[in-house]
Scaffold this motif. Sequence first.
Motif, PDB file in Angstrom:
ATOM      1  N   PRO A   1       6.469  24.919 -10.276  1.00  0.00           N
ATOM      2  CA  PRO A   1       6.370  24.886  -8.809  1.00  0.00           C
ATOM      3  C   PRO A   1       5.335  23.856  -8.356  1.00  0.00           C
ATOM      4  CG  PRO A   1       5.516  26.973  -9.682  1.00  0.00           C
ATOM      5  CD  PRO A   1       5.933  26.142 -10.847  1.00  0.00           C
ATOM      6  N   HIS A   2       5.695  23.104  -7.333  1.00  0.00           N
ATOM      7  CA  HIS A   2       4.821  22.092  -6.747  1.00  0.00           C
ATOM      8  C   HIS A   2       4.806  22.257  -5.234  1.00  0.00           C
ATOM      9  CE1 HIS A   2       5.567  19.990 -10.580  1.00  0.00           C
ATOM     10  NE2 HIS A   2       4.575  19.184 -10.280  1.00  0.00           N
ATOM     11  N   ARG A   3       3.866  21.598  -4.630  1.00  0.00           N
ATOM     12  CA  ARG A   3       3.865  21.379  -3.186  1.00  0.00           C
ATOM     13  C   ARG A   3       4.102  19.891  -2.976  1.00  0.00           C
ATOM     14  NH1 ARG A   3      -1.135  25.371  -2.000  1.00  0.00           N
ATOM     15  NH2 ARG A   3       0.116  27.271  -2.047  1.00  0.00           N
ATOM     16  N   LEU A   4       4.832  19.566  -1.941  1.00  0.00           N
ATOM     17  CA  LEU A   4       5.205  18.177  -1.692  1.00  0.00           C
ATOM     18  C   LEU A   4       4.927  17.819  -0.246  1.00  0.00           C
ATOM     19  CD1 LEU A   4       6.746  15.525  -2.451  1.00  0.00           C
ATOM     20  CD2 LEU A   4       8.845  16.726  -1.804  1.00  0.00           C
ATOM     21  N   THR A   5       4.255  16.696  -0.045  1.00  0.00           N
ATOM     22  CA  THR A   5       4.112  16.128   1.297  1.00  0.00           C
ATOM     23  C   THR A   5       4.536  14.672   1.230  1.00  0.00           C
ATOM     24  OG1 THR A   5       1.791  15.512   0.961  1.00  0.00           O
ATOM     25  CG2 THR A   5       2.210  17.655   1.975  1.00  0.00           C
ATOM     26  N   THR A   6       5.139  14.210   2.308  1.00  0.00           N
ATOM     27  CA  THR A   6       5.548  12.806   2.380  1.00  0.00           C
ATOM     28  C   THR A   6       5.265  12.267   3.778  1.00  0.00           C
ATOM     29  OG1 THR A   6       7.826  13.254   3.116  1.00  0.00           O
ATOM     30  CG2 THR A   6       7.453  13.177   0.736  1.00  0.00           C
ATOM     31  N   VAL A   7       5.154  10.958   3.844  1.00  0.00           N
ATOM     32  CA  VAL A   7       5.089  10.245   5.123  1.00  0.00           C
ATOM     33  C   VAL A   7       6.150   9.160   5.045  1.00  0.00           C
ATOM     34  CG1 VAL A   7       3.695   8.807   6.662  1.00  0.00           C
ATOM     35  CG2 VAL A   7       2.630  10.703   5.426  1.00  0.00           C
ATOM     36  N   LEU A   8       6.957   9.061   6.087  1.00  0.00           N
ATOM     37  CA  LEU A   8       8.019   8.067   6.141  1.00  0.00           C
ATOM     38  C   LEU A   8       7.860   7.213   7.387  1.00  0.00           C
ATOM     39  CD1 LEU A   8       9.455  11.107   5.389  1.00  0.00           C
ATOM     40  CD2 LEU A   8      11.128   9.479   4.553  1.00  0.00           C
ATOM     41  N   GLU A   9       8.395   6.008   7.315  1.00  0.00           N
ATOM     42  CA  GLU A   9       8.374   5.116   8.473  1.00  0.00           C
ATOM     43  C   GLU A   9       9.768   4.539   8.660  1.00  0.00           C
ATOM     44  OE1 GLU A   9       5.829   1.362  10.277  1.00  0.00           O
ATOM     45  OE2 GLU A   9       5.958   1.599   8.104  1.00  0.00           O
ATOM     46  N   CYS A  10      10.178   4.459   9.914  1.00  0.00           N
ATOM     47  CA  CYS A  10      11.488   3.884  10.229  1.00  0.00           C
ATOM     48  C   CYS A  10      11.292   2.454  10.720  1.00  0.00           C
ATOM     49  CB  CYS A  10      12.184   4.712  11.306  1.00  0.00           C
ATOM     50  SG  CYS A  10      13.874   4.169  11.628  1.00  0.00           S
TER      51      CYS A  10
ATOM     52  N   ASP B   1       0.794  -1.226   0.000  1.00  0.00           N
ATOM     53  CA  ASP B   1       0.000   0.000   0.000  1.00  0.00           C
ATOM     54  C   ASP B   1       0.834   1.287   0.000  1.00  0.00           C
ATOM     55  OD1 ASP B   1       0.958  -0.333   2.562  1.00  0.00           O
ATOM     56  OD2 ASP B   1      -0.947   0.115   3.548  1.00  0.00           O
ATOM     57  N   VAL B   2       2.133   1.191  -0.270  1.00  0.00           N
ATOM     58  CA  VAL B   2       2.957   2.389  -0.424  1.00  0.00           C
ATOM     59  C   VAL B   2       2.440   3.128  -1.654  1.00  0.00           C
ATOM     60  CG1 VAL B   2       4.729   1.223  -1.817  1.00  0.00           C
ATOM     61  CG2 VAL B   2       5.334   3.264  -0.548  1.00  0.00           C
ATOM     62  N   PHE B   3       2.387   4.480  -1.592  1.00  0.00           N
ATOM     63  CA  PHE B   3       1.828   5.143  -2.762  1.00  0.00           C
ATOM     64  C   PHE B   3       2.463   6.483  -3.085  1.00  0.00           C
ATOM     65  CE2 PHE B   3      -0.882   6.994   0.485  1.00  0.00           C
ATOM     66  CZ  PHE B   3      -1.182   8.265   0.030  1.00  0.00           C
TER      67      PHE B   3
ATOM     68  N   ARG C   1      11.981   4.815   5.256  1.00  0.00           N
ATOM     69  CA  ARG C   1      11.481   4.581   3.897  1.00  0.00           C
ATOM     70  C   ARG C   1      10.211   5.407   3.690  1.00  0.00           C
ATOM     71  NH1 ARG C   1      15.816   3.177   2.600  1.00  0.00           N
ATOM     72  NH2 ARG C   1      16.539   1.060   2.369  1.00  0.00           N
ATOM     73  N   LEU C   2      10.013   5.847   2.453  1.00  0.00           N
ATOM     74  CA  LEU C   2       8.804   6.591   2.093  1.00  0.00           C
ATOM     75  C   LEU C   2       7.606   5.657   2.062  1.00  0.00           C
ATOM     76  CD1 LEU C   2      10.419   8.631  -0.761  1.00  0.00           C
ATOM     77  CD2 LEU C   2       9.235   9.653   1.195  1.00  0.00           C
ATOM     78  N   GLN C   3       6.526   6.058   2.702  1.00  0.00           N
ATOM     79  CA  GLN C   3       5.264   5.327   2.640  1.00  0.00           C
ATOM     80  C   GLN C   3       4.274   6.055   1.726  1.00  0.00           C
ATOM     81  OE1 GLN C   3       4.327   2.480   3.597  1.00  0.00           O
ATOM     82  NE2 GLN C   3       5.670   1.859   5.245  1.00  0.00           N
ATOM     83  N   GLN C   4       4.401   7.378   1.676  1.00  0.00           N
ATOM     84  CA  GLN C   4       3.496   8.206   0.882  1.00  0.00           C
ATOM     85  C   GLN C   4       4.274   9.387   0.332  1.00  0.00           C
ATOM     86  OE1 GLN C   4       1.799  11.362   2.669  1.00  0.00           O
ATOM     87  NE2 GLN C   4       1.593  11.970   0.548  1.00  0.00           N
ATOM     88  N   PHE C   5       4.036   9.718  -0.943  1.00  0.00           N
ATOM     89  CA  PHE C   5       4.703  10.826  -1.629  1.00  0.00           C
ATOM     90  C   PHE C   5       3.634  11.523  -2.447  1.00  0.00           C
ATOM     91  CE2 PHE C   5       7.327  12.801  -4.873  1.00  0.00           C
ATOM     92  CZ  PHE C   5       8.560  13.016  -4.276  1.00  0.00           C
ATOM     93  N   HIS C   6       3.362  12.783  -2.145  1.00  0.00           N
ATOM     94  CA  HIS C   6       2.262  13.494  -2.804  1.00  0.00           C
ATOM     95  C   HIS C   6       2.732  14.842  -3.343  1.00  0.00           C
ATOM     96  CE1 HIS C   6      -1.693  15.914  -2.445  1.00  0.00           C
ATOM     97  NE2 HIS C   6      -1.584  15.399  -3.645  1.00  0.00           N
ATOM     98  N   LEU C   7       2.556  15.035  -4.644  1.00  0.00           N
ATOM     99  CA  LEU C   7       2.857  16.306  -5.306  1.00  0.00           C
ATOM    100  C   LEU C   7       1.557  16.956  -5.740  1.00  0.00           C
ATOM    101  CD1 LEU C   7       5.744  15.384  -7.748  1.00  0.00           C
ATOM    102  CD2 LEU C   7       5.857  17.046  -5.906  1.00  0.00           C
TER     103      LEU C   7
END
Length: 160
Positions: free
Chosen positions: A96-105, A28-30, A111-117
């Motif tokens: 130009p973009h906006r970027l949000t991410t969620v990572l898990e250790c 479910d990584v996206f 590691r990236l779990q979610q990457f949103h532009l």
Amino acid sequence: MEVLSQTVERASRGDVDGAVALFADDPDVFLLGSGVDEARMGRAAIREQIMRDLSQAEAVTWILSPQAISAAGSVAWTSGDVVVRVTMAGQTLDIPHRLTTVLECRDGVWRLQQFHLSFPDRAQVVGQSYPTNLEAVADAVGREHVDLQARTAPDGTVTL
């Protein structure tokens, strides 16, 4: 975060496998891009998206602005601006973009779990919650393919 910098650096230099390796190996990584069809789940789909992005440009460079970073335990999230510099047909365009991410250790490795532009909506006036200007109407007409023939005057004026 080092993982975010490494991801955009690897993608910028065309190292698709290296960039994908920084995403969690979870089903479910996206990655959610700015295109209508850019919702990718799983490493294979993310790999396809990165390959597509790179194949449609002569060069792609990601320029990260300082990112806000927060964490709680083994989860971290980032947000900030990034400029994607793309060269196509010999012309360079800064997007130009906006970027949000969620990572898990896990086991000491982030590691990236979610990457949103996303794109800031240029049709939305500063201080307003919704776009309301002519560009927004033109964009909606283009998306919805509305037939305005019946509302078009002989001089080309459209009455809504």
